[in-house]
Design a protein around this motif. Structure first.
Motif, PDB file in Angstrom:
ATOM      1  N   SER A 102       0.790  -1.238   0.000  1.00 38.08           N
ATOM      2  CA  SER A 102       0.000   0.000   0.000  1.00 38.08           C
ATOM      3  C   SER A 102       0.817   1.281   0.000  1.00 38.08           C
ATOM      4  O   SER A 102       0.293   2.352  -0.287  1.00 38.08           O
ATOM      5  CB  SER A 102      -0.912   0.022   1.238  1.00 38.08           C
ATOM      6  OG  SER A 102      -0.133   0.155   2.418  1.00 38.08           O
ATOM      7  N   CYS A 151       1.894   2.442   2.677  1.00 32.42           N
ATOM      8  CA  CYS A 151       1.575   3.032   3.977  1.00 32.42           C
ATOM      9  C   CYS A 151       1.833   2.023   5.093  1.00 32.42           C
ATOM     10  O   CYS A 151       1.841   0.815   4.861  1.00 32.42           O
ATOM     11  CB  CYS A 151       0.099   3.445   4.040  1.00 32.42           C
ATOM     12  SG  CYS A 151      -0.362   4.786   2.921  1.00 32.42           S
ATOM     13  N   ARG A 197       0.270   1.389   9.040  1.00 30.60           N
ATOM     14  CA  ARG A 197      -0.772   1.816   9.968  1.00 30.60           C
ATOM     15  C   ARG A 197      -0.603   1.112  11.301  1.00 30.60           C
ATOM     16  O   ARG A 197      -0.356  -0.095  11.354  1.00 30.60           O
ATOM     17  CB  ARG A 197      -2.159   1.502   9.405  1.00 30.60           C
ATOM     18  CG  ARG A 197      -2.496   2.251   8.120  1.00 30.60           C
ATOM     19  CD  ARG A 197      -3.812   1.751   7.546  1.00 30.60           C
ATOM     20  NE  ARG A 197      -4.220   2.493   6.367  1.00 30.60           N
ATOM     21  CZ  ARG A 197      -3.786   2.250   5.145  1.00 30.60           C
ATOM     22  NH1 ARG A 197      -2.924   1.263   4.943  1.00 30.60           N
ATOM     23  NH2 ARG A 197      -4.192   2.963   4.126  1.00 30.60           N
ATOM     24  N   ARG A 204      -1.059   6.732  10.670  1.00 27.30           N
ATOM     25  CA  ARG A 204      -0.773   6.215   9.331  1.00 27.30           C
ATOM     26  C   ARG A 204       0.428   6.957   8.750  1.00 27.30           C
ATOM     27  O   ARG A 204       0.450   8.185   8.694  1.00 27.30           O
ATOM     28  CB  ARG A 204      -1.983   6.400   8.413  1.00 27.30           C
ATOM     29  CG  ARG A 204      -1.722   6.048   6.949  1.00 27.30           C
ATOM     30  CD  ARG A 204      -3.030   5.893   6.178  1.00 27.30           C
ATOM     31  NE  ARG A 204      -3.851   7.083   6.257  1.00 27.30           N
ATOM     32  CZ  ARG A 204      -3.843   8.059   5.335  1.00 27.30           C
ATOM     33  NH1 ARG A 204      -3.030   7.992   4.297  1.00 27.30           N
ATOM     34  NH2 ARG A 204      -4.642   9.100   5.465  1.00 27.30           N
ATOM     35  N   ASP A 258       2.378   7.597   5.415  1.00 27.48           N
ATOM     36  CA  ASP A 258       2.244   7.491   3.959  1.00 27.48           C
ATOM     37  C   ASP A 258       3.616   7.746   3.339  1.00 27.48           C
ATOM     38  O   ASP A 258       4.081   8.884   3.283  1.00 27.48           O
ATOM     39  CB  ASP A 258       1.219   8.509   3.444  1.00 27.48           C
ATOM     40  CG  ASP A 258       0.847   8.263   1.986  1.00 27.48           C
ATOM     41  OD1 ASP A 258       1.763   7.965   1.198  1.00 27.48           O
ATOM     42  OD2 ASP A 258      -0.340   8.384   1.644  1.00 27.48           O
ATOM     43  N   TYR A 259       4.254   6.689   2.870  1.00 25.78           N
ATOM     44  CA  TYR A 259       5.613   6.800   2.342  1.00 25.78           C
ATOM     45  C   TYR A 259       5.658   7.473   0.973  1.00 25.78           C
ATOM     46  O   TYR A 259       6.681   8.030   0.593  1.00 25.78           O
ATOM     47  CB  TYR A 259       6.264   5.410   2.273  1.00 25.78           C
ATOM     48  CG  TYR A 259       6.637   4.885   3.638  1.00 25.78           C
ATOM     49  CD1 TYR A 259       7.898   5.092   4.162  1.00 25.78           C
ATOM     50  CD2 TYR A 259       5.712   4.202   4.415  1.00 25.78           C
ATOM     51  CE1 TYR A 259       8.241   4.629   5.425  1.00 25.78           C
ATOM     52  CE2 TYR A 259       6.037   3.732   5.677  1.00 25.78           C
ATOM     53  CZ  TYR A 259       7.305   3.957   6.180  1.00 25.78           C
ATOM     54  OH  TYR A 259       7.638   3.507   7.430  1.00 25.78           O
ATOM     55  N   ARG A 260       4.573   7.425   0.243  1.00 26.37           N
ATOM     56  CA  ARG A 260       4.558   8.065  -1.075  1.00 26.37           C
ATOM     57  C   ARG A 260       4.382   9.579  -0.958  1.00 26.37           C
ATOM     58  O   ARG A 260       4.989  10.344  -1.703  1.00 26.37           O
ATOM     59  CB  ARG A 260       3.444   7.467  -1.934  1.00 26.37           C
ATOM     60  CG  ARG A 260       3.654   5.990  -2.268  1.00 26.37           C
ATOM     61  CD  ARG A 260       2.702   5.527  -3.347  1.00 26.37           C
ATOM     62  NE  ARG A 260       2.949   4.137  -3.693  1.00 26.37           N
ATOM     63  CZ  ARG A 260       2.198   3.122  -3.329  1.00 26.37           C
ATOM     64  NH1 ARG A 260       1.132   3.333  -2.578  1.00 26.37           N
ATOM     65  NH2 ARG A 260       2.484   1.886  -3.692  1.00 26.37           N
ATOM     66  N   LYS A 261       3.551  10.002  -0.037  1.00 23.07           N
ATOM     67  CA  LYS A 261       3.273  11.430   0.120  1.00 23.07           C
ATOM     68  C   LYS A 261       4.189  12.122   1.128  1.00 23.07           C
ATOM     69  O   LYS A 261       4.139  13.341   1.276  1.00 23.07           O
ATOM     70  CB  LYS A 261       1.810  11.638   0.551  1.00 23.07           C
ATOM     71  CG  LYS A 261       0.801  11.226  -0.508  1.00 23.07           C
ATOM     72  CD  LYS A 261      -0.614  11.513  -0.032  1.00 23.07           C
ATOM     73  CE  LYS A 261      -1.643  11.131  -1.088  1.00 23.07           C
ATOM     74  NZ  LYS A 261      -3.036  11.408  -0.618  1.00 23.07           N
ATOM     75  N   TYR A 318      -0.295  10.784   9.276  1.00 28.96           N
ATOM     76  CA  TYR A 318      -1.655  11.203   9.633  1.00 28.96           C
ATOM     77  C   TYR A 318      -2.077  10.564  10.953  1.00 28.96           C
ATOM     78  O   TYR A 318      -1.731   9.417  11.243  1.00 28.96           O
ATOM     79  CB  TYR A 318      -2.651  10.782   8.546  1.00 28.96           C
ATOM     80  CG  TYR A 318      -2.372  11.385   7.194  1.00 28.96           C
ATOM     81  CD1 TYR A 318      -2.905  12.623   6.834  1.00 28.96           C
ATOM     82  CD2 TYR A 318      -1.574  10.720   6.269  1.00 28.96           C
ATOM     83  CE1 TYR A 318      -2.655  13.181   5.590  1.00 28.96           C
ATOM     84  CE2 TYR A 318      -1.312  11.268   5.016  1.00 28.96           C
ATOM     85  CZ  TYR A 318      -1.854  12.497   4.689  1.00 28.96           C
ATOM     86  OH  TYR A 318      -1.594  13.050   3.455  1.00 28.96           O
ATOM     87  N   ASP A 350      -6.553  10.466  10.238  1.00 25.40           N
ATOM     88  CA  ASP A 350      -6.652  11.025   8.889  1.00 25.40           C
ATOM     89  C   ASP A 350      -6.408  12.530   8.824  1.00 25.40           C
ATOM     90  O   ASP A 350      -6.743  13.185   7.827  1.00 25.40           O
ATOM     91  CB  ASP A 350      -8.017  10.703   8.249  1.00 25.40           C
ATOM     92  CG  ASP A 350      -8.158   9.221   7.957  1.00 25.40           C
ATOM     93  OD1 ASP A 350      -7.145   8.581   7.597  1.00 25.40           O
ATOM     94  OD2 ASP A 350      -9.284   8.690   8.084  1.00 25.40           O
ATOM     95  N   ASP A 380      -3.452  15.437   8.875  1.00 27.40           N
ATOM     96  CA  ASP A 380      -2.009  15.604   8.686  1.00 27.40           C
ATOM     97  C   ASP A 380      -1.376  16.153   9.968  1.00 27.40           C
ATOM     98  O   ASP A 380      -1.826  17.168  10.513  1.00 27.40           O
ATOM     99  CB  ASP A 380      -1.766  16.572   7.523  1.00 27.40           C
ATOM    100  CG  ASP A 380      -0.327  16.571   7.036  1.00 27.40           C
ATOM    101  OD1 ASP A 380       0.567  16.164   7.797  1.00 27.40           O
ATOM    102  OD2 ASP A 380      -0.099  16.997   5.891  1.00 27.40           O
TER     103      ASP A 380
END
Length: 238
Positions: free
Chosen positions: A136, A138, A140, A145, A147-150, A154, A157, A159
């Motif tokens: 994914s 991510c 969790r 969470r 998020d390795y791409r972004k 979070y 949910d 930021d």
């Protein structure tokens, strides 16, 4: 207000024209770019700037680029893409054997370079031993969470607005969730061997991180301190 975290690319290239061309194209594609022309300054900048990817020419004026690869691989897995006029198969094999992730022969197209960079960044952000991250992008645990791409973390949910260095710390711990990472391991991985053994920089960052992600910073539920040893990210219950 969210902090925009962009992937940082270090260009090590002694030809000013090529360096300027690369920087302009990468900046236009939303990368944060730093550039240097020598191997020795590159090694210093890798520690101080914590790049996400290195574009490395082999024909540098002070040291051969292969020596840079060997040095860097002694302490970090930062992706290295060689960009070189050397097209001999032996040159390519040597660089890759020493730890380069990819090899691009000059001249090359911008589209191909950008694709190689994206691939290198994807590979370094997925730990194949961690199925959740690999599938994914991510990790969790509870309401947290990563998020390795972004490049964001979070909570419920929302930021958490971690700084770039704070994100790197949390991201590193997330990849090794359930394992204790020693202060020395983290310092070396994040800032290089020249940072020394004083873990004060980690303690300062961790205090800020806990204020942002922990419901009660004095009783953490996500990142635990192993006193005198290091830190451990909570492992999600199966």
């Amino acid at each position: 207000m969210s902090i925009v975290l962009r992937d940082k690319i270090l260009i090590v290239e002694d030809d000013p024209g090529i360096g300027k061309f690369l920087k302009a194209n990468l900046t236009a594609n939303s990368y944060d770019v730093v550039i240097t022309e020598t191997a020795k300054s590159a090694l210093a900048m890798i520690s101080s700037h914590c790049p996400d990817c290195i574009l490395l020419d082999l024909g540098l004026p002070d040291l051969d680029g292969n020596q840079v690869i060997q040095n860097v691989r002694g302490w970090t897995k930062i992706p290295i893409i060689v960009i070189s006029a050397r097209s001999n198969e032996d040159d390519k094999a040597r660089a890759l054997d020493l730890g380069a992730d990819d090899y691009l022969t000059k001249p090359f197209g911008t589209v191909e370079l950008l694709a190689r960079i994206r691939a290198a960044l994807r590979h370094t952000r997925t730990n194949l031993e961690n199925d959740e991250i690999a599938m994914s992008g991510c990790y969790r645990v509870g309401k947290l969470r990563i998020d390795y791409r972004k490049h964001r973390v979070y909570l419920d949910d929302v930021d958490t607005n971690l700084t770039p260095n704070e994100f790197k710390i949390v991201a590193l711990l997330g990849k090794h969730a359930g394992q204790v990472l020693t202060y020395k391991q983290m310092l070396c991985e994040l800032w290089g061997p020249s940072v020394g053994s004083d873990n004060k920089i980690l303690r300062v960052h961790m205090a800020n991180i806990r204020r942002k992600i922990e419901p009660n910073p004095d009783e953490p539920i996500y990142i635990f301190t192993e006193v005198g040893v290091g830190y451990r990210m909570a492992e999600e219950e199966k």
